[in-house]
Design an enzyme around this catalytic site. Sequence first.
Site, PDB file in Angstrom:
ATOM      1  N   MET A 162       0.870  -1.218  -0.044  1.00  0.00           N
ATOM      2  CA  MET A 162      -0.072  -0.080  -0.064  1.00  0.00           C
ATOM      3  C   MET A 162       0.707   1.158  -0.019  1.00  0.00           C
ATOM      4  O   MET A 162       1.832   1.371   0.742  1.00  0.00           O
ATOM      5  CB  MET A 162      -0.885  -0.052   1.253  1.00  0.00           C
ATOM      6  CG  MET A 162      -1.949  -0.951   1.453  1.00  0.00           C
ATOM      7  SD  MET A 162      -3.240  -0.815   2.664  1.00  0.00           S
ATOM      8  CE  MET A 162      -2.111  -0.665   3.973  1.00  0.00           C
ATOM      9  N   ARG A 299      -5.995  -3.062   9.364  1.00  0.00           N
ATOM     10  CA  ARG A 299      -6.466  -2.636  10.562  1.00  0.00           C
ATOM     11  C   ARG A 299      -6.600  -4.101  11.676  1.00  0.00           C
ATOM     12  O   ARG A 299      -6.026  -4.241  12.724  1.00  0.00           O
ATOM     13  CB  ARG A 299      -7.576  -1.586  10.655  1.00  0.00           C
ATOM     14  CG  ARG A 299      -6.967  -0.303  10.527  1.00  0.00           C
ATOM     15  CD  ARG A 299      -8.200   0.413  10.213  1.00  0.00           C
ATOM     16  NE  ARG A 299      -7.576   1.903   9.927  1.00  0.00           N
ATOM     17  CZ  ARG A 299      -8.504   2.807   9.682  1.00  0.00           C
ATOM     18  NH1 ARG A 299      -9.802   2.765   9.494  1.00  0.00           N
ATOM     19  NH2 ARG A 299      -8.032   4.176   9.327  1.00  0.00           N
ATOM     20  N   TYR A 443       0.642   2.803  12.954  1.00  0.00           N
ATOM     21  CA  TYR A 443       0.515   2.495  11.443  1.00  0.00           C
ATOM     22  C   TYR A 443      -1.049   2.048  11.316  1.00  0.00           C
ATOM     23  O   TYR A 443      -1.692   1.326  12.004  1.00  0.00           O
ATOM     24  CB  TYR A 443       1.410   1.781  10.487  1.00  0.00           C
ATOM     25  CG  TYR A 443       1.876   0.311  11.126  1.00  0.00           C
ATOM     26  CD1 TYR A 443       1.066  -0.584  11.952  1.00  0.00           C
ATOM     27  CD2 TYR A 443       3.081  -0.125  10.517  1.00  0.00           C
ATOM     28  CE1 TYR A 443       1.520  -1.835  12.185  1.00  0.00           C
ATOM     29  CE2 TYR A 443       3.384  -1.344  11.064  1.00  0.00           C
ATOM     30  CZ  TYR A 443       2.897  -2.298  11.711  1.00  0.00           C
ATOM     31  OH  TYR A 443       3.218  -3.486  11.928  1.00  0.00           O
ATOM     32  N   GLU A 444      -1.545   1.968  10.085  1.00  0.00           N
ATOM     33  CA  GLU A 444      -2.761   1.840   9.653  1.00  0.00           C
ATOM     34  C   GLU A 444      -3.713   2.640  10.265  1.00  0.00           C
ATOM     35  O   GLU A 444      -4.933   2.359  10.473  1.00  0.00           O
ATOM     36  CB  GLU A 444      -3.304   0.359   9.697  1.00  0.00           C
ATOM     37  CG  GLU A 444      -2.413  -0.749   8.926  1.00  0.00           C
ATOM     38  CD  GLU A 444      -1.994  -0.421   7.584  1.00  0.00           C
ATOM     39  OE1 GLU A 444      -2.675   0.553   6.837  1.00  0.00           O
ATOM     40  OE2 GLU A 444      -1.113  -0.579   7.040  1.00  0.00           O
ATOM     41  N   GLY A 445      -3.441   3.807  10.612  1.00  0.00           N
ATOM     42  CA  GLY A 445      -4.286   4.867  11.372  1.00  0.00           C
ATOM     43  C   GLY A 445      -4.082   4.807  12.863  1.00  0.00           C
ATOM     44  O   GLY A 445      -4.105   3.589  13.223  1.00  0.00           O
TER      45      GLY A 445
END
Length: 600
Positions: A162, A299, A443-445
């Site tokens: 990504m 997530r 990471y991933e928000g």
Amino acid sequence: MQTYAAPLRDMRFALTELHDVAALTALPAFSDLDADAIATILEAAGKLATEVLLPLNAPGDAHGCTLENGVVRTPPGFRAAYAAFRAGGWNAVTGDPAYGGQGLPQTVGMLVSEMICAANLSFSLYPGLTAGATIAIDRFASDALRALYLPKLTQGIWAGTMCLTEAHCGTDLGLLRTRAVPAGDGSYRLTGSKIFVSAGEHDLTENIVHMVLARLPGAPPGIKGVSLFLVPKYLPGTDSGPDGGVGARNGVTCTALEHKMGIKGSATCQLSFDDAQGWLVGAPHKGMHGMFTMMNSERLGVGIQGLGLIEAAYQSAVRYARDRLQGRALPGPRRPDLPADPIIVHPDVRRMLMTMRVHAEGCRALGVWVANRLDAAEHAADARARRDAEDFVALMTPVVKAMFTDFAVESANLAMQVHGGHGYIRDHGIEQYARDARITQIYEGTNGIQALDLVGRKLPAHAGRSLRGLFHPIADFIENIRADPDMEKFAAGLERAFGTLQLATRHIATRGLADPEEAGAAAGDYLRLTGLVALAYLWARAARIAIARHGAAGPDQTFYAAKRISAEFFFDRILPDATACYLKIRSGKASMMAMPETAF
């Protein structure tokens, strides 16, 4: 030293006793699967994790990845381990059989992933990112792109990434500057730079497929003008079949490796796209739909990374606490034959070990629940059942990501504390767990963003419909055990915590609608409260099973006795935090937002 053995007995408990494996195998897609077959798969995965991946964890951290002339080399042993990983079909556990996947349930994939992450988190990121790219391509790409790329990605011949973040923008992807210009032949030419790309360049696969966010000419400003593109490291060769090779090098270059605190065996890259050829995935300006599909999958995956690290930290701490001699037990010597007692006799060491243990077993139970519902969302025959399952997964995804990773950081630091000074130095490998775990909260928000997602999107969605999948089972269970004298403690504790969650939900619904900052100020504590209540429900159910199995013989007797004790510890020592969360939620935003910016 780092210690890990796959917790297969507790995995079987979560799969077949706490949750209904028969409901899983009754889904038409899994009709040829049973509990014994799942157990065999998990045992094989555990063997791979402990015998192949764990021995590479500490050396991979010490060596790290290297970059020379745009080529990234993974740590010694990673290539051979990946070859074994792919040969065993572990890339393809939950993959679509149409593309060479095994088509197994997400529930099985989750437990396999837990073991891989526990043994070697850095290694797990390479196939983990590929899985996310596969999902986005499968759901949004054209038939031609799916046919060309999905067999290679599913089977692990090629890898995926990504590419979101740019140096000037992280979470706010509406600010990104990477450009995509139509080439006139159905493809596009991308130019720009991305940072923090996990597995962005490496030597494990023959090709890497980047999923890249970029802007088309004339795109609307902000997030509404972002599109998603598939950009391979090497353009496909003339033979595009499953056994075909790659063609010319595309305009994608790794310009640097990030100098990171942890996960050093994972290549986190800065990538430059220089007139790189790519193909649109999904509709123009709708790239966030595809990216969020990947991100939501990742997530959940990051939450499972947290679970794996909790288990690994716990096992290593237990081994050390049994062997380390220091001091005497407070009531008197426990081992008079030794110059000192093992530190496992001391109450504060027990507190730390028990905290890690209940974090691991509780998160595993919750992870299996969410994975079960994910399988139902994908494969249930009834449309209402699929919708209800989707609602539950959407609600719990931010909880799994944030709470599991918060617990991972806490557990890694507790394991270091158990080891004392020996945990702080590199020799025992415990400080690696602390460094590796820290990124999972980011990471991933970030976990703060997960909390905002929960209160800002998931709670109000469909007039609060998503809450039913969590609230209704808890309410029914409380009613069911209320009159059971053996469950009095658990029923009372769960009912109090559940009532607190209901009050907090109403508070946020009323105050948050009037003032978004009130919802924002409450978000982190509300997420933790939601997770604690979900865990309390599962621990109460586990306690009920353990009480019913009181007369079990052999190893099971020890297992169920330990399960009940662990449930009691959770209710005594962890669940009271729910009250603190509620008090903080009720305090509102006032003191949080009152300080003038100039006073900081």
